[in-house]
Motif scaffolding. Structure first.
Motif, mmCIF file in Angstrom:
data_model
loop_
_atom_site.group_PDB
_atom_site.id
_atom_site.type_symbol
_atom_site.label_atom_id
_atom_site.label_comp_id
_atom_site.label_asym_id
_atom_site.label_seq_id
_atom_site.Cartn_x
_atom_site.Cartn_y
_atom_site.Cartn_z
ATOM 1 N N UNK A 40 17.587 72.655 53.104
ATOM 2 C CA UNK A 40 17.364 72.526 51.678
ATOM 3 C C UNK A 40 16.228 73.469 51.342
ATOM 4 N N UNK A 41 16.386 74.233 50.251
ATOM 5 C CA UNK A 41 15.317 75.163 49.938
ATOM 6 C C UNK A 41 14.450 74.625 48.806
ATOM 7 N N UNK A 53 12.458 71.964 42.939
ATOM 8 C CA UNK A 53 13.854 71.782 43.338
ATOM 9 C C UNK A 53 14.688 72.293 42.169
ATOM 10 N N UNK A 54 14.497 71.706 40.987
ATOM 11 C CA UNK A 54 15.065 72.315 39.782
ATOM 12 C C UNK A 54 14.044 72.601 38.687
ATOM 13 N N UNK A 55 12.895 71.886 38.723
ATOM 14 C CA UNK A 55 11.812 72.236 37.790
ATOM 15 C C UNK A 55 10.478 72.236 38.556
ATOM 16 N N UNK A 56 9.504 72.994 38.060
ATOM 17 C CA UNK A 56 8.197 73.057 38.723
ATOM 18 C C UNK A 56 7.425 71.778 38.487
ATOM 19 N N UNK A 57 6.947 71.182 39.562
ATOM 20 C CA UNK A 57 6.203 69.935 39.421
ATOM 21 C C UNK A 57 5.312 69.678 40.637
ATOM 22 N N UNK A 58 4.371 68.752 40.463
ATOM 23 C CA UNK A 58 3.544 68.296 41.564
ATOM 24 C C UNK A 58 3.902 66.854 41.907
ATOM 25 N N UNK A 59 4.757 66.273 41.090
ATOM 26 C CA UNK A 59 5.045 64.852 41.174
ATOM 27 C C UNK A 59 6.167 64.584 42.188
ATOM 28 N N UNK A 60 5.795 63.920 43.268
ATOM 29 C CA UNK A 60 6.750 63.639 44.347
ATOM 30 C C UNK A 60 7.927 62.785 43.847
ATOM 31 N N UNK A 61 7.641 61.854 42.942
ATOM 32 C CA UNK A 61 8.719 61.002 42.415
ATOM 33 C C UNK A 61 9.757 61.843 41.675
ATOM 34 N N UNK A 62 9.256 62.850 40.950
ATOM 35 C CA UNK A 62 10.134 63.751 40.204
ATOM 36 C C UNK A 62 11.004 64.557 41.180
ATOM 37 N N UNK A 63 10.402 64.985 42.282
ATOM 38 C CA UNK A 63 11.154 65.746 43.286
ATOM 39 C C UNK A 63 12.230 64.869 43.914
ATOM 40 N N UNK A 64 11.876 63.617 44.178
ATOM 41 C CA UNK A 64 12.865 62.678 44.732
ATOM 42 C C UNK A 64 14.040 62.500 43.779
ATOM 43 N N UNK A 65 13.688 62.394 42.497
ATOM 44 C CA UNK A 65 14.711 62.239 41.454
ATOM 45 C C UNK A 65 15.671 63.433 41.452
ATOM 46 N N UNK A 66 15.070 64.618 41.558
ATOM 47 C CA UNK A 66 15.901 65.828 41.524
ATOM 48 C C UNK A 66 16.734 65.980 42.792
ATOM 49 N N UNK A 67 16.169 65.530 43.916
ATOM 50 C CA UNK A 67 16.948 65.574 45.158
ATOM 51 C C UNK A 67 18.108 64.578 45.104
ATOM 52 N N UNK A 68 17.850 63.432 44.507
ATOM 53 C CA UNK A 68 18.911 62.433 44.352
ATOM 54 C C UNK A 68 20.070 63.020 43.558
ATOM 55 N N UNK A 70 20.686 66.283 43.210
ATOM 56 C CA UNK A 70 21.248 67.396 43.987
ATOM 57 C C UNK A 70 22.259 66.903 45.022
ATOM 58 N N UNK A 71 21.965 65.751 45.638
ATOM 59 C CA UNK A 71 22.838 65.230 46.695
ATOM 60 C C UNK A 71 23.748 64.116 46.190
ATOM 61 N N UNK A 72 23.840 63.994 44.868
ATOM 62 C CA UNK A 72 24.519 62.820 44.288
ATOM 63 C C UNK A 72 25.948 62.621 44.792
ATOM 64 N N UNK A 85 10.788 68.192 56.615
ATOM 65 C CA UNK A 85 12.153 67.724 56.376
ATOM 66 C C UNK A 85 12.165 66.573 55.382
ATOM 67 N N UNK A 86 13.351 66.353 54.825
ATOM 68 C CA UNK A 86 13.514 65.134 54.042
ATOM 69 C C UNK A 86 14.526 64.275 54.775
ATOM 70 N N UNK A 87 14.230 62.994 54.825
ATOM 71 C CA UNK A 87 15.159 62.083 55.468
ATOM 72 C C UNK A 87 15.832 61.301 54.341
ATOM 73 N N UNK A 88 17.115 61.513 54.212
ATOM 74 C CA UNK A 88 17.834 60.846 53.130
ATOM 75 C C UNK A 88 18.761 59.789 53.721
ATOM 76 N N UNK A 89 18.710 58.605 53.159
ATOM 77 C CA UNK A 89 19.648 57.554 53.549
ATOM 78 C C UNK A 89 20.815 57.594 52.579
ATOM 79 N N UNK A 90 22.004 57.727 53.124
ATOM 80 C CA UNK A 90 23.216 57.768 52.309
ATOM 81 C C UNK A 90 24.017 56.495 52.528
ATOM 82 N N UNK A 91 24.906 56.222 51.584
ATOM 83 C CA UNK A 91 25.834 55.115 51.800
ATOM 84 C C UNK A 91 27.272 55.564 51.548
#
Ligand code: ZN
Ligand code: ZN
Length: 217
Positions: A40-41, A53-68, A70-72, A85-91
């Motif tokens: 993941x870049x 990830x898609x917008x510039x930010x310092x907020x980790x929660x925002x990055x998590x949101x965007x990763x969610x 991205x991998x939706x 790395x990011x560890x993502x739990x999928x279902x």
């Protein structure tokens, strides 16, 4: 009836293991994991350290949101961001984790690249009346101007960005990267304001204006 399944990938028997879709659970998870990217870049600003990830930010929660987002399509349910790395739990029938490697791309965010290029859309001019006054009064006026300059900087902070500040004989020029939030902010000062807007040029088919906000103190 006891239906015994044999995993066509590894030969395991359903007597020993849970099965999903004619595969043993391990092979099922491996198959699912293969569909999800290994890397993941993430862009990182060399100057301010903001991430994108898609917008510039310092907020980790925002990055998590965007990763969610991205991998939706793989149905992520939780995200854990580590150093490399990011560890993502999928279902997907079952829960499973995938470690996705972070590829860092060092670049400049929009704001830092504009600051570096001394780009500005607006100038805030703080001026006193150009008239001769006594030495003692002049000192008071200078202090007043400086106070207003600091006030303007404080108001603009976090809302937009300043690319340059000039001190002049009769006041200050503050160069601001983005013009759009200035008016409501400096109106708070309740100082008479004159606004002029000039067409400066064109870039990528977009007209560029420069706005001057003149504060007469
Ligand atoms: Zn198997
Ligand atoms: Zn930056």
């Amino acid at each position: 009836m006891d239906l015994n399944l044999i995993c066509y990938k590894c030969g395991a028997s359903s007597k020993d293991k849970k099965f999903v879709d004619y595969l043993c659970i391990d092979c099922f998870i491996n198959e699912r994991k293969k569909r999800i990217p290994d890397e993941l870049s993430i862009k990182i600003c060399k100057i301010c350290g903001k991430m994108k990830v898609s917008t510039w930010t310092r907020d980790i929660e925002k990055i998590k949101e965007e990763l969610t987002k991205k991998f939706s399509k793989y149905n992520p349910i939780s995200i854990n961001i580590k150093e490399d790395e990011v560890i993502i739990t999928f279902f997907d029938n079952v829960e499973f984790d995938k470690n996705i490697k972070i590829r860092r791309e060092y670049t400049l965010c929009e704001v830092c690249s504009k600051v570096r290029n001394k780009y500005y859309e607006a100038i805030i001019q703080i001026r006193k009346k150009e008239e001769k006054v006594k030495e003692t009064k002049m000192k008071i006026e200078e202090e007043k101007l400086e106070e207003i300059k600091d006030e303007v900087i404080k108001l603009l902070k976090n809302k937009t960005f300043i690319t340059k500040i000039e001190k002049l004989k009769f006041g200050y020029n503050i160069y601001v990267g983005s013009a759009k939030d200035i008016l409501p902010l400096i109106s708070k000062l309740k100082i008479p304001l004159k606004i002029t807007r000039k067409l400066y040029g064109e870039s990528a088919g977009k007209k560029i204006y420069r706005t001057t906000f003149l504060l007469r103190v």
